[in-house]
Design an enzyme around this catalytic site. Structure first.
Site, short mmCIF file in Angstrom:
data_model
loop_
_atom_site.label_atom_id
_atom_site.label_comp_id
_atom_site.label_asym_id
_atom_site.label_seq_id
_atom_site.Cartn_x
_atom_site.Cartn_y
_atom_site.Cartn_z
N SER A 21 0.83 -1.20 0.00
CA SER A 21 0.00 0.00 0.00
C SER A 21 0.87 1.26 0.00
O SER A 21 0.37 2.38 -0.02
CB SER A 21 -0.90 0.00 1.24
OG SER A 21 -0.08 -0.03 2.39
N HIS A 249 24.36 4.60 -5.56
CA HIS A 249 24.20 4.76 -7.01
C HIS A 249 25.51 5.18 -7.71
O HIS A 249 25.93 4.56 -8.68
CB HIS A 249 23.13 5.82 -7.32
CG HIS A 249 21.81 5.55 -6.66
ND1 HIS A 249 21.35 4.30 -6.38
CD2 HIS A 249 20.82 6.40 -6.24
CE1 HIS A 249 20.15 4.38 -5.81
NE2 HIS A 249 19.81 5.64 -5.71
C1 BG6 Z 1 16.84 7.40 -4.66
C2 BG6 Z 1 17.08 8.51 -3.67
O1 BG6 Z 1 17.60 6.28 -4.33
O2 BG6 Z 1 17.22 7.85 -5.95
C3 BG6 Z 1 16.28 9.74 -4.04
O3 BG6 Z 1 16.69 8.07 -2.38
C4 BG6 Z 1 16.62 10.14 -5.46
O4 BG6 Z 1 16.54 10.81 -3.17
C5 BG6 Z 1 16.46 8.95 -6.40
O5 BG6 Z 1 15.72 11.17 -5.83
C6 BG6 Z 1 16.94 9.29 -7.80
O6 BG6 Z 1 16.57 8.27 -8.67
P1 BG6 Z 1 16.30 8.59 -10.20
O7 BG6 Z 1 16.04 7.27 -10.82
O8 BG6 Z 1 15.12 9.52 -10.24
O9 BG6 Z 1 17.53 9.25 -10.70
#
Ligand code: BG6
Length: 507
Positions: A21, A249
């Site tokens: 949810s 990332h």
């Molecule tokens: C997430 C972060 O992992 O990645 C967010 O917690 C961020 O803060 C997001 O906005 C960015 O992902 P993307 O795919 O929009 O670049």
């Protein structure tokens, strides 16, 4: 580490989404499952069960999900109901047996319907980390088919807050699910251009010769978002941009960009090489990190970070960071690698910039460095800035590019959303694009001292930058000091429509 043979889920698979949810499930997990279904990558025999505490019914779950299912053609609109009919819902607490028993009987009923074949289960935890272990333990107790089937468990970041908490989480999770069964998602690994890094690097022999410190002078990986925390500051305040996007990332992008050739293209060989890169990174110098926090926009229409009521007054939370590190191995020693990430900036863009050394002096200093730009988002592209003769009656040399912009080069193509791509990998039992336990361990070892410093008693006050700007005013000087040469926009802009330099050549 994985050793099991590759088994692909086809028929008779049950996907259970915990936290069904919640926002993540609604905006990412279910739409990704639908995307796979729409494109023919998810068998219509799949059963999808949403599980959460909220009092929803099958119908109300379906109504809730519907607006988020992306259709691309009139035919795909017709698939929405078929997909929603594959979805059902169980409402139950996470910490009592009852819901898991109900889940088990639903799964068994489904398995029986399908002639009691082997049970294939994908459990997706779209949950906050505080619930991971509770749910994982109950799943192990009530919903693990043992030798009668296969289980895969997808967990979402954050995998810990620092080294001790990440290790604690791992030590609680590993007796429950093996590394083969665990899929730690970092959704950047599902992005098309990130998935392209391995083929791009290793299927182009000419790159092998110059992908090192003899030819490359600096690397920059940057993440820019045009919005701030917008009311979610309370959550972000204990996280900050370094944990939010750099430790995961950007580090994933870095390892794929800088790793050695894997022995084979299987998940363990690839992840072994990523780990080797991580092991070669020198400990960070916390004093050589530029940190910032956004303030009101210059026109006053956008709030500063501290204007968010959910944020601790006077918080030193970092919403922008730029840091230079070094991969200390023979290939990369001496090449600064700059990671840069920020919220509330002037644009939304994620890209890699690889700058090559200057030419050997036959040309004057106006010749620009070659620069390879890999645009991860938006609008996937790769372009290589090259110096060539300006066309026409001139001997001038100017910078232009070899350009692979996906939208111009490819037509009618489908790029899966990152989550689609990763769920598909998981269904195929491919771990290559998921984070292994040792990767986590090393990256937290590197980041924890820096985070302790930035969050400790003597933490520096982040430099202010206005919402909607490029970041703190000190940024350009920092980049230059750390080996990145900013190219003058008057001389080069991509994509060029009317290059000034062509106009000049007529003079
Ligand atoms: C997430 C972060 O992992 O990645 C967010 O917690 C961020 O803060 C997001 O906005 C960015 O992902 P993307 O795919 O929009 O670049």
């Amino acid at each position: 580490m994985s050793s099991s043979p590759v088994v692909e889920f086809k028929e008779n698979t049950v996907v259970v989404v915990f936290g069904a949810s919640g926002d993540l499930a609604k905006k990412k997990t279910f739409p990704a499952l639908f995307g796979l279904f729409r494109e023919g990558y998810l068998s219509p025999t799949t059963k999808i069960i949403g599980y959460a505490r909220s009092q929803l019914t099958n119908e109300s779950l379906r109504e809730r999900l519907k607006p988020f299912l992306k259709t691309t053609t009139p035919e795909s609109k017709l698939l929405v109901d078929d997909f929603l009919n594959m979805c059902s819902y169980i409402s139950s607490p996470y910490d009592t047996a009852e819901g898991y028993q109900k889940l088990e009987s639903e799964i068994n009923e489904f398995d029986t319907l399908k002639q009691n074949k082997e049970s294939h289960r994908l459990y997706y935890l779209a949950l906050p980390p505080s619930a991971f272990i509770t749910v994982a333990s109950k799943l192990k107790e009530f919903n693990h088919p043992g030798s009668k089937g296969i289980v895969r468990l997808i967990v979402e970041k954050p995998f810990g807050h620092d080294l001790p908490s990440a290790q604690a989480l791992q030590s609680q999770l590993s007796p429950l699910f093996t590394e083969d069964e665990l899929f730690r998602i970092d959704h950047y690994l599902g992005k098309e251009m990130v998935k392209n890094l391995i083929p791009f690097r290793f299927a182009n022999e000419f790159l092998t010769g110059c992908w090192n410190n003899q030819y490359i002078t600096s690397i920059q990986i940057s993440f820019k978002e045009p919005f701030g925390t917008e009311g979610r500051g309370g959550y972000f305040d204990s996280i900050g941009i370094i944990r939010d996007v750099m430790q995961n990332h950007l580090f994933q992008v870095l390892t794929l960009l800088m790793m050695e050739n894997p022995k084979k293209f299987d998940s363990e060989s690839i992840r072994d090489e990523k780990v080797q890169v991580l092991k070669s990174i020198k400990p960070f110098d916390p004093k050589n990190v530029l940190v910032g926090q956004y303030t009101k926009s210059l026109d006053g229409t956008k709030p500063g970070y501290l204007d968010d009521d959910t944020v601790k007054p006077g918080s030193k939370c970092v919403t922008f960071a730029c840091m230079s590190l070094e991969v200390d191995n023979d290939r990369w020693r001496g090449v600064p690698v700059i990671l840069r990430a920020g919220k509330a900036l002037n644009e939304g863009k994620v890209e890699i910039r690889v700058q090559f050394k200057e030419t050997n002096g036959l040309f004057d200093s106006s010749i620009n460095r070659n620069e390879l730009v890999i645009r991860i988002q938006p609008d996937e592209a790769m372009y290589m800035k090259m110096n060539t003769k300006v066309p026409g009656v001139t001997n001038k040399v100017a910078v232009t590019e070899l350009d692979l912009t996906y939208k111009s080069r490819y037509h009618d193509f489908y790029i899966p959303e990152a989550y689609e791509s990763l769920i598909r990998d998981c269904l195929k039992d491919d771990h290559s694009n998921f984070v292994r336990d040792d990767e986590l361990d090393i990256s937290w070892k590197l980041f924890t001292p820096l985070l302790n410093y930035l969050e400790g008693e003597n933490a520096p006050t982040p430099l202010p930058y206005a919402y909607g700007s490029r970041g703190p005013a000190e940024l350009n000087e920092y980049l230059e000091k750390n080996g990145y040469k900013h190219q003058n926009r008057a001389v080069y802009q991509w994509p060029i429509t009317t290059p000034d330099v062509l106009k000049e050549s007529k003079i």
